[in-house]
Write an enzyme that holds these catalytic residues in place. Structure first.
Site, PDB file in Angstrom:
ATOM      1  N   ASN A 274       0.849  -1.197   0.000  1.00  0.00           N
ATOM      2  CA  ASN A 274       0.000   0.000   0.000  1.00  0.00           C
ATOM      3  C   ASN A 274       0.880   1.242   0.000  1.00  0.00           C
ATOM      4  OD1 ASN A 274       0.824  -0.612   2.696  1.00  0.00           O
ATOM      5  ND2 ASN A 274      -0.507   1.026   3.352  1.00  0.00           N
TER       6      ASN A 274
ATOM      7  N   GLU B 180       8.255   0.763  10.787  1.00  0.00           N
ATOM      8  CA  GLU B 180       6.940   1.433  10.730  1.00  0.00           C
ATOM      9  C   GLU B 180       5.914   0.337  10.508  1.00  0.00           C
ATOM     10  OE1 GLU B 180       6.470   4.519  11.306  1.00  0.00           O
ATOM     11  OE2 GLU B 180       8.513   5.268  11.145  1.00  0.00           O
TER      12      GLU B 180
ATOM     13  N   CYS C 295      -2.065   2.127   7.512  1.00  0.00           N
ATOM     14  CA  CYS C 295      -1.544   1.789   8.839  1.00  0.00           C
ATOM     15  C   CYS C 295      -2.148   2.684   9.911  1.00  0.00           C
ATOM     16  CB  CYS C 295      -0.029   1.912   8.835  1.00  0.00           C
ATOM     17  SG  CYS C 295       0.514   3.486   8.213  1.00  0.00           S
TER      18      CYS C 295
ATOM     19  N   GLU D 115      -5.475  -6.171  13.622  1.00  0.00           N
ATOM     20  CA  GLU D 115      -5.572  -5.262  12.482  1.00  0.00           C
ATOM     21  C   GLU D 115      -6.290  -5.956  11.318  1.00  0.00           C
ATOM     22  OE1 GLU D 115      -1.825  -4.278  10.571  1.00  0.00           O
ATOM     23  OE2 GLU D 115      -2.434  -2.198  10.330  1.00  0.00           O
TER      24      GLU D 115
ATOM     25  N   GLU E  27       9.646   8.582  10.554  1.00  0.00           N
ATOM     26  CA  GLU E  27       9.851   8.994   9.163  1.00  0.00           C
ATOM     27  C   GLU E  27       9.235  10.377   9.005  1.00  0.00           C
ATOM     28  OE1 GLU E  27       8.444   5.481   6.943  1.00  0.00           O
ATOM     29  OE2 GLU E  27      10.542   4.884   6.824  1.00  0.00           O
TER      30      GLU E  27
HETATM   31  P1  NAD Z   1       4.327  -7.592   5.239  1.00  0.00           P
HETATM   32  O1  NAD Z   1       4.958  -7.402   6.551  1.00  0.00           O
HETATM   33  O2  NAD Z   1       3.711  -8.904   4.911  1.00  0.00           O
HETATM   34  O3  NAD Z   1       5.343  -7.314   4.036  1.00  0.00           O
HETATM   35  C1  NAD Z   1       6.076  -6.125   3.962  1.00  0.00           C
HETATM   36  C2  NAD Z   1       7.327  -6.366   3.142  1.00  0.00           C
HETATM   37  O4  NAD Z   1       8.177  -7.281   3.827  1.00  0.00           O
HETATM   38  C3  NAD Z   1       7.080  -6.973   1.758  1.00  0.00           C
HETATM   39  O5  NAD Z   1       7.937  -6.313   0.834  1.00  0.00           O
HETATM   40  C4  NAD Z   1       7.505  -8.426   1.946  1.00  0.00           C
HETATM   41  O6  NAD Z   1       7.958  -9.039   0.768  1.00  0.00           O
HETATM   42  C5  NAD Z   1       8.639  -8.294   2.931  1.00  0.00           C
HETATM   43  N1  NAD Z   1       8.928  -9.511   3.693  1.00  0.00           N
HETATM   44  C6  NAD Z   1       8.098 -10.519   4.013  1.00  0.00           C
HETATM   45  N2  NAD Z   1       8.734 -11.442   4.771  1.00  0.00           N
HETATM   46  C7  NAD Z   1       9.999 -11.000   4.937  1.00  0.00           C
HETATM   47  C8  NAD Z   1      11.152 -11.496   5.637  1.00  0.00           C
HETATM   48  N3  NAD Z   1      11.103 -12.637   6.324  1.00  0.00           N
HETATM   49  N4  NAD Z   1      12.293 -10.775   5.611  1.00  0.00           N
HETATM   50  C9  NAD Z   1      12.353  -9.604   4.938  1.00  0.00           C
HETATM   51  N5  NAD Z   1      11.300  -9.083   4.246  1.00  0.00           N
HETATM   52  C10 NAD Z   1      10.137  -9.775   4.253  1.00  0.00           C
HETATM   53  O7  NAD Z   1       3.280  -6.402   5.150  1.00  0.00           O
HETATM   54  P2  NAD Z   1       2.097  -6.279   4.129  1.00  0.00           P
HETATM   55  O8  NAD Z   1       1.087  -7.299   4.514  1.00  0.00           O
HETATM   56  O9  NAD Z   1       2.624  -6.220   2.742  1.00  0.00           O
HETATM   57  O10 NAD Z   1       1.562  -4.797   4.504  1.00  0.00           O
HETATM   58  C11 NAD Z   1       0.633  -4.568   5.474  1.00  0.00           C
HETATM   59  C12 NAD Z   1       1.261  -4.170   6.789  1.00  0.00           C
HETATM   60  O11 NAD Z   1       2.071  -3.000   6.638  1.00  0.00           O
HETATM   61  C13 NAD Z   1       0.194  -3.789   7.787  1.00  0.00           C
HETATM   62  O12 NAD Z   1       0.473  -4.336   9.052  1.00  0.00           O
HETATM   63  C14 NAD Z   1       0.280  -2.278   7.848  1.00  0.00           C
HETATM   64  O13 NAD Z   1      -0.238  -1.698   8.991  1.00  0.00           O
HETATM   65  C15 NAD Z   1       1.732  -2.048   7.648  1.00  0.00           C
HETATM   66  N6  NAD Z   1       1.987  -0.663   7.206  1.00  0.00           N
HETATM   67  C16 NAD Z   1       2.582   0.237   8.065  1.00  0.00           C
HETATM   68  C17 NAD Z   1       2.789   1.561   7.686  1.00  0.00           C
HETATM   69  C18 NAD Z   1       3.463   2.557   8.605  1.00  0.00           C
HETATM   70  O14 NAD Z   1       3.999   3.527   8.115  1.00  0.00           O
HETATM   71  N7  NAD Z   1       3.461   2.366   9.911  1.00  0.00           N
HETATM   72  C19 NAD Z   1       2.401   1.971   6.432  1.00  0.00           C
HETATM   73  C20 NAD Z   1       1.798   1.058   5.590  1.00  0.00           C
HETATM   74  C21 NAD Z   1       1.612  -0.261   5.986  1.00  0.00           C
END
Ligand code: NAD
Length: 487
Positions: free
Chosen positions: A150, A247, A281, A379, A456
């Site tokens: 996202n 984050e 998020c 969430e 950030e």
């Molecule tokens: P995710 O944690 O599944 O994936 C995020 C990234 O991590 C992807 O690029 C994925 O390929 C990578 N990844 C997955 N496993 C990994 C590993 N073992 N080692 C290294 N990288 C790995 O998140 P998602 O489901 O794509 O996104 C949703 C989450 O992101 C929600 O929890 C949301 O709240 C959070 N989010 C936070 C913010 C913020 O700024 N705080 C902003 C947007 C989204």
């Protein structure tokens, strides 16, 4: 079918393997993406390390880095329609939001362009008359940036902007869900005039993520994603003792007192939970409402939620589009079922429509008689609001802080004194008072607890990409006194 390319050391290639990307509005394949192998990750990190030490990056002035970032900001603004269109196509995020957000992306690069030559060291009034001591702020090194699907252009800008302003180089792993906007971004970045290897962009899933975040040439990992992945990231970074900024998600309270301007609070709540189809998020996903106005507020909220325009993400009239993946939709359905089984009552929505794509309607769950319902603590990352009511201000504060997350919060009241008490007591990185979901490059953004650490946006974010070097210079020509005693 479109084929996208990865960007390593200033070169584009389709990668040794590819994967198919689905259009969330139809569930059908529309493009092929390069899947980074461990060897690709290694190549990208090596390119970033070479660039970090190369004179055309390491020795240019901070002002020159700022000028390059400014050119990038202008190019992003010029290419905004194409970037917005690709983000909408590959992630299902509505065009209304991607078009507006891309303007912010340019602003973030502009902000960090201006900051590049304002990252200052310091001179210390040292307690030794024959010494001059000062601090140099130097770039931390090669940065691994890992982002979720996202708002990838935005979540990447808040990492790439400050990291390059500080003089670091970056390997960014775009999400395997919807990487098109980031891969297209590299074509724009390439025109800005940065030396090759300063930014490298690859994509792929956990395997590439692990290879990148545990790589022994990485100095800092900047991660946005879920808390479970963050635990892996921290373990991976421990290999190299790299620093991390995380984050993560949230379960942010949206607190409405009985003296609030109801219409304004309803509108903010609609935006806080249903904008970006809830895949935000900072989503205000827990409505904490005074029992004195609960019925009135919920009636108005339901009316507005049911009037939301659900439709194709590329239609400017659409307000809620599809979720990014089928897995997200299944997760929402399962969590709603578990919550209603625990006593939560559906006020509106709750089921996925028939037909193609991963659509999901605005949904409201009243949990006032179901304090243990899992929707209050977990969430959704979708357009689902959980409601809980309170009788006193102390109770509102207790409910607001009854979460392991701590990212954002909203307080709606006309009372200045109460607003200040709430601001002080809420455990979250952001408190919005009588507004919600406002961001700016000037304001830091981040959370506590399971919402992560580090900030950030703002000046601090750029400083986090630096390390301090203390320099000691002896000004006396006399021989060094007793060499066996620490000075
Ligand atoms: P995710 O944690 O599944 O994936 C995020 C990234 O991590 C992807 O690029 C994925 O390929 C990578 N990844 C997955 N496993 C990994 C590993 N073992 N080692 C290294 N990288 C790995 O998140 P998602 O489901 O794509 O996104 C949703 C989450 O992101 C929600 O929890 C949301 O709240 C959070 N989010 C936070 C913010 C913020 O700024 N705080 C902003 C947007 C989204």
């Amino acid at each position: 079918m479109q084929q996208f390319q990865q960007y390593i050391g200033g070169q584009f290639d389709a990668g040794s393997a590819q994967f198919e990307s689905l259009d969330p509005a139809t569930g059908t394949v529309w493009a092929k993406m390069p899947e980074a192998s461990v060897a690709d990750v290694d190549r990208a990190v090596q390119a970033a390390e070479d660039a970090f030490f190369a004179p055309d990056w390491a020795l240019i002035s901070a002002s020159q880095r700022g000028k390059l970032l400014l050119r990038l900001a202008d190019l992003v603004a010029q290419n905004a329609p194409r970037l917005a269109e690709l983000e909408t196509r590959d992630t299902g995020k509505i065009i209304r939001e991607t078009s507006a957000q891309i303007a912010y992306v340019a602003d973030y690069y502009r902000y960090y362009a201006g900051l590049a030559d304002k990252i200052e060291g310091a001179h210390l009034p040292i307690d030794k008359p024959d010494m001059e001591v000062w601090l140099r702020r130097e770039p931390i090194g090669v940065v691994a940036a890992v982002v979720p699907w996202n708002s990838q252009l935005f979540l990447s800008a808040v990492k790439i902007g400050p990291a390059l302003a500080a003089g670091c180089t970056v390997v960014l792993k775009a999400s395997e869900e919807g990487p098109a906007p980031m891969l297209e971004f590299t074509r724009i970045f390439d025109q800005a005039g940065f030396p090759p290897g300063v930014l490298n962009v690859i994509t792929g899933g956990a395997e590439a993520g692990v290879a990148l975040t545990s790589h022994d040439k990485i100095a800092h990992v900047a991660f946005t994603g879920g808390p479970e992945t963050a635990r892996h990231i921290v373990r991976n970074s421990a290999e190299n003792l790299a620093s991390t900024s995380l984050e993560l998600g949230g379960k942010s309270p949206f607190i409405v007192f009985e003296d609030a301007d109801i219409e304004s609070a309803v509108n903010a709540q609609i935006s806080g939970i249903f904008a970006a189809t809830g895949q935000s998020c900072v989503a205000g996903s827990r409505l904490v409402i005074s029992s004195k106005i609960k019925n009135q507020f919920l009636a108005r909220l339901k009316e507005k939620a049911e009037a939301v325009v659900i439709g194709a993400p590329d239609d400017m009239a659409t307000e809620v589009g599809p979720l990014c993946t089928k897995a997200q939709r299944d997760h929402a359905l399962a969590l709603i079922a578990a919550s209603t089984a625990a006593g939560a009552k559906l006020v509106t929505g709750g089921s996925a429509p028939d037909g193609p794509g991963y659509y999901f309607p605005p949904t409201i769950l009243d949990c006032s008689d179901a304090p243990e319902a899992p929707c209050l603590s977990r969430e959704f990352f979708g357009p689902v609001l959980s409601v809980v009511s309170f009788d006193t201000e102390a109770e509102a504060m207790k409910i607001a802080n009854d979460t392991k997350f701590g990212l954002a919060s909203g307080v709606f009241t006309q009372s200045l004194t109460r607003a200040h008490r709430m601001i002080r007591g809420i455990r979250a990185g952001i408190v919005w008072v009588n507004t919600y979901r406002a961001v700016s490059p000037i304001a830091p953004f981040g959370g506590h607890g399971l919402s992560g650490h580090g900030r950030e946006g703002g000046l601090q974010a750029a400083l986090d990409y630096t390390k301090v070097k203390a320099v000691w210079l002896r000004t006396s020509d006399d021989p060094i006194p007793d060499p066996f005693v620490m000075r």
